[in-house]
Design an enzyme around this catalytic site. Structure first.
Site, PDB file in Angstrom:
ATOM      1  N   ASN A 184       0.853  -1.186   0.000  1.00 22.94           N
ATOM      2  CA  ASN A 184       0.000   0.000   0.000  1.00 22.94           C
ATOM      3  C   ASN A 184       0.892   1.241   0.000  1.00 22.94           C
ATOM      4  O   ASN A 184       2.119   1.146  -0.002  1.00 22.94           O
ATOM      5  CB  ASN A 184      -0.990  -0.015   1.175  1.00 22.94           C
ATOM      6  N   THR A 249     -11.130  -3.543   7.473  1.00 21.36           N
ATOM      7  CA  THR A 249     -10.381  -4.742   7.838  1.00 21.36           C
ATOM      8  C   THR A 249     -10.457  -5.778   6.720  1.00 21.36           C
ATOM      9  O   THR A 249     -11.533  -6.073   6.211  1.00 21.36           O
ATOM     10  CB  THR A 249     -10.934  -5.351   9.133  1.00 21.36           C
ATOM     11  N   ALA A 250      -9.314  -6.312   6.333  1.00 16.39           N
ATOM     12  CA  ALA A 250      -9.175  -7.389   5.333  1.00 16.39           C
ATOM     13  C   ALA A 250      -9.386  -6.938   3.896  1.00 16.39           C
ATOM     14  O   ALA A 250      -9.312  -7.754   2.984  1.00 16.39           O
ATOM     15  CB  ALA A 250     -10.102  -8.566   5.637  1.00 16.39           C
ATOM     16  N   ALA A 251      -9.609  -5.646   3.665  1.00 19.27           N
ATOM     17  CA  ALA A 251      -9.810  -5.189   2.287  1.00 19.27           C
ATOM     18  C   ALA A 251      -8.552  -5.407   1.448  1.00 19.27           C
ATOM     19  O   ALA A 251      -8.614  -5.907   0.317  1.00 19.27           O
ATOM     20  CB  ALA A 251     -10.210  -3.722   2.268  1.00 19.27           C
ATOM     21  N   GLY A 288     -15.994  -7.065   9.790  1.00 15.89           N
ATOM     22  CA  GLY A 288     -15.288  -8.311   9.997  1.00 15.89           C
ATOM     23  C   GLY A 288     -14.175  -8.522   9.002  1.00 15.89           C
ATOM     24  O   GLY A 288     -13.869  -7.660   8.173  1.00 15.89           O
TER      25      GLY A 288
END
Length: 307
Positions: A184, A249-251, A288
């Site tokens: 990123n 979260t978790a993207a 989540g």
């Protein structure tokens, strides 16, 4: 696509708050939610839900969290023969999410810190890692295990996709033109030594990282989309999809796992990058980690609606 994911396995404990606590401040929330996660596990689930034949290599403790982590991977179609039980607690991630969906994460390594190169050799010795397959890695396991896995994959003719997160220096000469780096903008900034604050600087950073040996560099830019640079295909710019953000979260893990499943290493990766962006958009619209990762059918339906 055959994919071996070597990485972390955690139980995520998520608290949703009105605002992030400041130093010395206590913030109350009604309850905490428990989700199976870890960068490695999240990416494995995303790849499996998008058609990848995925095996996980990692470590858990002999506790209730470890059993839950294994069960959830199996439910998502991920092979767990390479998940080893260590004499340590399972990894835990403490995640705080604010009203805008932004998060702050503290990772307690636990058993993840005990995954050793010999474990990777044992898990990959059955012929599951072969020419034409992919190995997907992150940095939530010991550094020497990551480097060993990369060298093993290269020796077996397997394409490496390395999410350099948490960020650590890239050793000179480690990567080849078959390999892929994904970072990123913050990770890219740390690797190149200047702030990647706009698309032009992101392109400069990607080109600088490309000069370190990989054949493809991908820089994700949050709600500004992503870009990729390769020697063969030049610059590829992938815009983000606009959706209501509930939880990020978790993207990033979803993006990477979907990309790994959708690109076979032949031809332009641009279609796979667009599918990855769509899956990440669906992910941020739910709370989540693994439970918010879409299936291939959901991603393709979303893309069809945005055509």
């Amino acid at each position: 696509m055959d994919i071996t994911v070597v990485g972390s396995l955690n139980m995520d404990i998520v608290a949703v708050v009105d605002h992030m606590p400041r130093a010395g401040e206590t913030v109350k929330t009604a309850s905490a939610q428990f989700y199976t996660g870890g960068k490695g596990a999240n990416q494995a689930v995303a790849a499996a839900r998008h058609g990848g034949r995925v095996q996980m290599v990692g470590a858990v403790g002999g506790d209730v969290f470890g059993e839950s982590i294994r069960m959830e991977l199996v439910k998502s179609g991920v092979g767990v023969e390479g998940v080893f039980t260590k004499d340590a607690p399972s990894g835990v991630a403490l995640i705080t999410v604010d009203r805008d969906g932004q998060n702050r994460i503290v990772v307690c390594e636990g058993a993840n810190a005990l995954l050793v190169p010999q474990d990777v050799e044992r898990a990959c010795g059955s012929g599951s890692v072969s020419p034409g397959s992919a190995m997907l890695l992150q940095n939530e396991i010991p550094r020497n295990t990551v480097v060993h896995a990369i060298c093993l994959a290269q020796r077996l003719g397997c394409r490496v996709i390395w999410n350099v997160a948490p960020v650590e220096p890239i050793p000179n000469g480690l990567l080849t033109d078959k390999d892929v780096i994904v970072v990123n903008e913050k990770e890219a900034s740390a690797l190149v030594g200047y702030e990647v604050s706009d698309e032009g600087l992101a392109r400069n950073a990607a080109e600088q990282l490309l000069a370190m040996g990989p054949g493809l560099v991908i820089v994700t830019l949050g709600n500004h989309g992503s870009l990729a640079v390769s020697h063969e295909f030049g610059l590829m710019r992938i815009p983000a999809f606009t959706v209501p953000v509930v939880d990020t979260t978790a993207a990033g893990d979803t993006y990477i796992g979907v990309f790994a499943a959708e690109w076979d290493g032949v031809g332009s990766p641009e279609t796979a990058l667009r599918k990855a962006a769509a899956a990440a958009a669906l992910c941020v619209s739910q709370r989540g980690a693994q439970n918010s990762i879409p299936t291939r059918e959901e991603t393709e339906t979303f893309l069809g609606q945005r055509a």
